[in-house]
Design a protein around this motif. Structure first.
Motif, PDB file in Angstrom:
ATOM      1  N   ASN A  93       0.821  -1.211   0.000  1.00  0.00           N
ATOM      2  CA  ASN A  93       0.000   0.000   0.000  1.00  0.00           C
ATOM      3  C   ASN A  93       0.854   1.259   0.000  1.00  0.00           C
ATOM      4  O   ASN A  93       0.576   2.216  -0.745  1.00  0.00           O
ATOM      5  CB  ASN A  93      -0.921   0.011   1.224  1.00  0.00           C
ATOM      6  N   LEU A  94       1.900   1.269   0.822  1.00  0.00           N
ATOM      7  CA  LEU A  94       2.753   2.452   0.914  1.00  0.00           C
ATOM      8  C   LEU A  94       3.580   2.655  -0.348  1.00  0.00           C
ATOM      9  O   LEU A  94       3.822   3.801  -0.758  1.00  0.00           O
ATOM     10  CB  LEU A  94       3.663   2.338   2.132  1.00  0.00           C
ATOM     11  N   ILE A  95       3.998   1.569  -0.973  1.00  0.00           N
ATOM     12  CA  ILE A  95       4.750   1.684  -2.230  1.00  0.00           C
ATOM     13  C   ILE A  95       3.868   2.291  -3.312  1.00  0.00           C
ATOM     14  O   ILE A  95       4.301   3.162  -4.089  1.00  0.00           O
ATOM     15  CB  ILE A  95       5.298   0.309  -2.669  1.00  0.00           C
ATOM     16  N   LEU A  96       2.626   1.843  -3.378  1.00  0.00           N
ATOM     17  CA  LEU A  96       1.693   2.399  -4.355  1.00  0.00           C
ATOM     18  C   LEU A  96       1.475   3.886  -4.105  1.00  0.00           C
ATOM     19  O   LEU A  96       1.556   4.709  -5.030  1.00  0.00           O
ATOM     20  CB  LEU A  96       0.359   1.649  -4.285  1.00  0.00           C
ATOM     21  N   LEU A  97       1.210   4.230  -2.848  1.00  0.00           N
ATOM     22  CA  LEU A  97       1.040   5.641  -2.503  1.00  0.00           C
ATOM     23  C   LEU A  97       2.309   6.429  -2.775  1.00  0.00           C
ATOM     24  O   LEU A  97       2.267   7.539  -3.326  1.00  0.00           O
ATOM     25  CB  LEU A  97       0.648   5.760  -1.024  1.00  0.00           C
ATOM     26  N   GLY A  98       3.452   5.844  -2.414  1.00  0.00           N
ATOM     27  CA  GLY A  98       4.726   6.525  -2.604  1.00  0.00           C
ATOM     28  C   GLY A  98       5.033   6.800  -4.056  1.00  0.00           C
ATOM     29  O   GLY A  98       5.569   7.858  -4.402  1.00  0.00           O
ATOM     30  N   TYR A  99       4.698   5.849  -4.932  1.00  0.00           N
ATOM     31  CA  TYR A  99       4.967   6.055  -6.362  1.00  0.00           C
ATOM     32  C   TYR A  99       4.201   7.262  -6.879  1.00  0.00           C
ATOM     33  O   TYR A  99       4.776   8.150  -7.532  1.00  0.00           O
ATOM     34  CB  TYR A  99       4.587   4.809  -7.161  1.00  0.00           C
ATOM     35  N   PHE A 100       2.919   7.312  -6.609  1.00  0.00           N
ATOM     36  CA  PHE A 100       2.107   8.397  -7.155  1.00  0.00           C
ATOM     37  C   PHE A 100       2.391   9.730  -6.477  1.00  0.00           C
ATOM     38  O   PHE A 100       2.341  10.783  -7.114  1.00  0.00           O
ATOM     39  CB  PHE A 100       0.615   8.057  -7.025  1.00  0.00           C
ATOM     40  N   LYS A 101       2.685   9.697  -5.190  1.00  0.00           N
ATOM     41  CA  LYS A 101       2.777  10.945  -4.430  1.00  0.00           C
ATOM     42  C   LYS A 101       4.199  11.454  -4.243  1.00  0.00           C
ATOM     43  O   LYS A 101       4.413  12.677  -4.160  1.00  0.00           O
ATOM     44  CB  LYS A 101       2.113  10.746  -3.060  1.00  0.00           C
ATOM     45  N   TYR A 102       5.188  10.535  -4.191  1.00  0.00           N
ATOM     46  CA  TYR A 102       6.533  10.959  -3.803  1.00  0.00           C
ATOM     47  C   TYR A 102       7.641  10.597  -4.786  1.00  0.00           C
ATOM     48  O   TYR A 102       8.788  10.991  -4.568  1.00  0.00           O
ATOM     49  CB  TYR A 102       6.885  10.364  -2.427  1.00  0.00           C
ATOM     50  N   ALA A 103       7.332   9.872  -5.859  1.00  0.00           N
ATOM     51  CA  ALA A 103       8.386   9.424  -6.767  1.00  0.00           C
ATOM     52  C   ALA A 103       9.135  10.608  -7.372  1.00  0.00           C
ATOM     53  O   ALA A 103      10.379  10.648  -7.364  1.00  0.00           O
ATOM     54  CB  ALA A 103       7.797   8.539  -7.864  1.00  0.00           C
ATOM     55  N   ASN A 104       8.406  11.578  -7.894  1.00  0.00           N
ATOM     56  CA  ASN A 104       9.076  12.730  -8.506  1.00  0.00           C
ATOM     57  C   ASN A 104       9.798  13.583  -7.468  1.00  0.00           C
ATOM     58  O   ASN A 104      10.843  14.176  -7.757  1.00  0.00           O
ATOM     59  CB  ASN A 104       8.058  13.584  -9.268  1.00  0.00           C
ATOM     60  N   PHE A 105       9.254  13.633  -6.247  1.00  0.00           N
ATOM     61  CA  PHE A 105       9.926  14.355  -5.166  1.00  0.00           C
ATOM     62  C   PHE A 105      11.278  13.707  -4.871  1.00  0.00           C
ATOM     63  O   PHE A 105      12.299  14.396  -4.721  1.00  0.00           O
ATOM     64  CB  PHE A 105       9.031  14.332  -3.929  1.00  0.00           C
ATOM     65  N   PHE A 106      11.301  12.377  -4.813  1.00  0.00           N
ATOM     66  CA  PHE A 106      12.543  11.658  -4.572  1.00  0.00           C
ATOM     67  C   PHE A 106      13.526  11.873  -5.723  1.00  0.00           C
ATOM     68  O   PHE A 106      14.716  12.151  -5.498  1.00  0.00           O
ATOM     69  CB  PHE A 106      12.253  10.169  -4.411  1.00  0.00           C
ATOM     70  N   ILE A 107      13.038  11.783  -6.939  1.00  0.00           N
ATOM     71  CA  ILE A 107      13.908  11.963  -8.107  1.00  0.00           C
ATOM     72  C   ILE A 107      14.469  13.371  -8.156  1.00  0.00           C
ATOM     73  O   ILE A 107      15.665  13.575  -8.433  1.00  0.00           O
ATOM     74  CB  ILE A 107      13.143  11.638  -9.409  1.00  0.00           C
ATOM     75  N   ASP A 108      13.632  14.366  -7.876  1.00  0.00           N
ATOM     76  CA  ASP A 108      14.103  15.754  -7.906  1.00  0.00           C
ATOM     77  C   ASP A 108      15.197  15.985  -6.873  1.00  0.00           C
ATOM     78  O   ASP A 108      16.200  16.676  -7.152  1.00  0.00           O
ATOM     79  CB  ASP A 108      12.936  16.712  -7.642  1.00  0.00           C
TER      80      ASP A 108
END
Length: 493
Positions: A93-108
């Motif tokens: 569940n957290l990975i799914l949420l993390g992908y949509f909500k935080y993936a670009n934040f992490f990449i940036d």
């Protein structure tokens, strides 16, 4: 479609209500529940149908895993480690949420640190994913603990998708809702619930379109990137957002509770006059109460809560609120906001341990000023913009200087009523300040009085209350027709 739209109020809600109770009248109870699920999915998909499959997949996955974890669903019991399955399912569940909500934040941030140029492209955040993910993680934990005891898929789907809470909460516990969806007492029209539902819905609608959307004009102008500020504009900007956020989100929750009551469903109260709080702990017992409960039960207590050394308790508080801040969005500004609240709770705990206190008026003022300052970080897009406003709050030299440029009144909820024409006779900058500070004074008065839940539940339905409801609803509906607002603030989180 949002709660404060004419489509929702005049078409969607009456149709869903009428069909649901018509099906129940003919004893088609299962069909009535399926109708509510379908209507809720329509409500969710009104913005975009792209993420309906994701929502349905999440519901199915978590229901199956919840059954497997629960001692009350023996047909689905698993043979392997229940704790391992719980951990893996929460991680999924957290990975799914993390992908949509935080993936670009992490990449940036990775690109900023390593001078790389990785890119995932634009990732659209599915509406309500934070809320329905947290709701279902709570269900998994409750199933593991044996606290969730009812496992009917249709009821579970309704529990997750029920349209009043689906988009922006409140965050629900399985055990407090499933009994209501099962109860036969919810199947018939109950006129007291209809009256209470319409009353609290009218209060919430008024809060949203008349108060929150008015403050939004000044908050948006004041928080615009690069805006300059003096003493008056800084206070007008910060207080406008402080009240916009409260009246917007509490107005949404009032409308959610009111809409749910039409179907005889009680959603948990999410606000209890938070700006009356006398300390920061009291504030978090009153503000977004279901999120506070969630962070306490599923993060703070599992970390050890206050059952460990003082240093560990302080760490638990900081970790809980930093993560709670990050939950609101992929931005360091939310992390700063969470860290400030975590730090304030640590200081409050030390203060109480030392046996210190202060008079209630001083305690209220200190608490409110702290909350107002931290909302600046919550709203600003950068630390630099936040600091510009915070410096303006103590820029006493600018008190006698020329006010900032006028903030337009044409977009306010009451535009066109004649009030804006009267302001035209005032100097341009003064007009903006007069209106904003009058509204701020009104907001303080409203917050100091009984909240919407107290107004609704204290005493019986009277002619006077009904007349007030009709007036509030009529004024709010007039403004709704002319409103330019298209979303509630918490849809972004």
């Amino acid at each position: 479609m949002i709660f404060s739209s004419t489509k929702f109020i005049l078409l969607y809600l009456p149709i869903v209500f009428a069909v649901y109770f018509l099906l129940n009248r003919y004893r088609l109870v299962s069909a009535g529940k399926l109708w509510l699920v379908a209507a809720s999915l329509f409500f969710y998909g009104y913005w975009s149908t792209d993420y309906i499959p994701l929502l349905l997949a999440s519901i199915t996955f978590n229901f199956v895993v919840g059954c497997a974890l629960s001692p009350h669903a023996p047909r689905f019991r698993i043979q392997s480690s229940r704790k391992l399955v719980l951990g893996l399912s929460i991680a999924a569940n957290l990975i799914l949420l993390g992908y949509f909500k935080y993936a670009n934040f992490f990449i940036d941030n990775l690109n900023a640190v390593s001078s790389s140029a990785y890119s995932l492209g634009e990732i659209a955040l599915p509406l309500g994913i934070s809320f329905y993910t947290f709701t279902q993680i709570a269900f998994l934990v409750d199933s593991y603990r044996g606290e969730a005891k009812e496992y009917d898929f249709v009821n579970y789907a309704l529990f997750v998708t029920f349209f009043p809470h689906l988009i922006a909460g409140p965050i629900l516990h399985h055990k407090e809702m499933m009994g209501q969806f099962q109860s036969k007492w919810t199947l018939a029209i109950r006129y007291r619930h209809i009256w209470m539902g319409l009353f609290i819905f009218s209060i919430g609608l008024f809060k949203k379109v008349m108060i929150a959307d008015t403050f939004a004009v000044w908050a948006d102008a004041g928080f615009a990137s690069g805006a300059s500020h003096d003493f008056f504009s800084s206070w007008a900007t910060s207080l406008s957002y402080t009240f916009q956020l409260y009246f917007d989100f509490s107005g949404y929750c009032d409308m959610a509770i009111g809409a749910a009551l039409l179907f005889n469903i009680w959603l948990p109260i999410n606000f209890n006059s938070p700006y009356k709080a006398l300390d920061i702990q009291d504030f978090w017992r009153r503000w977004h109460m279901t999120l506070s409960r969630y962070l306490r039960d599923y993060l703070y207590i599992p970390l050890g809560g206050n059952r460990c050394s003082s240093a560990r308790v302080y760490f638990n508080l900081m970790a809980t609120f930093v993560l709670g801040g990050l939950w609101h969005g992929a931005s360091w500004m939310f992390v700063i906001w969470g860290a400030l609240h975590g730090g304030a709770l640590v200081i409050h705990r030390l203060w109480k341990q030392l046996g210190l206190s202060m008079p209630n008026p001083v305690a209220w003022l200190v608490t409110f000023l702290f909350i107002n300052v931290t909302w600046v970080f919550f709203r600003a897009t950068s630390v630099a913009d936040a600091m510009t406003i915070l410096k303006g709050l103590v820029d006493f030299k600018s008190i006698s200087a020329t006010p900032v440029a006028s903030i337009p009144t044409a977009d306010l909820a009451w535009a066109g009523t004649g009030a804006d024409a009267l302001l035209a006779h005032l100097p341009s900058g003064l007009a903006a300040h007069v209106v904003s500070y009058v509204m701020i004074a009104v907001a303080f008065v409203v917050c100091a009085n009984r909240n919407s839940f107290e107004l609704t539940t204290q005493g019986s339905a009277t002619v006077q209350k009904t007349m007030w409801m009709a007036v509030l609803f009529a004024i709010a509906m007039y403004s709704t027709v002319h409103s330019t607002s298209t979303v509630f603030l918490y849809f972004n989180f």
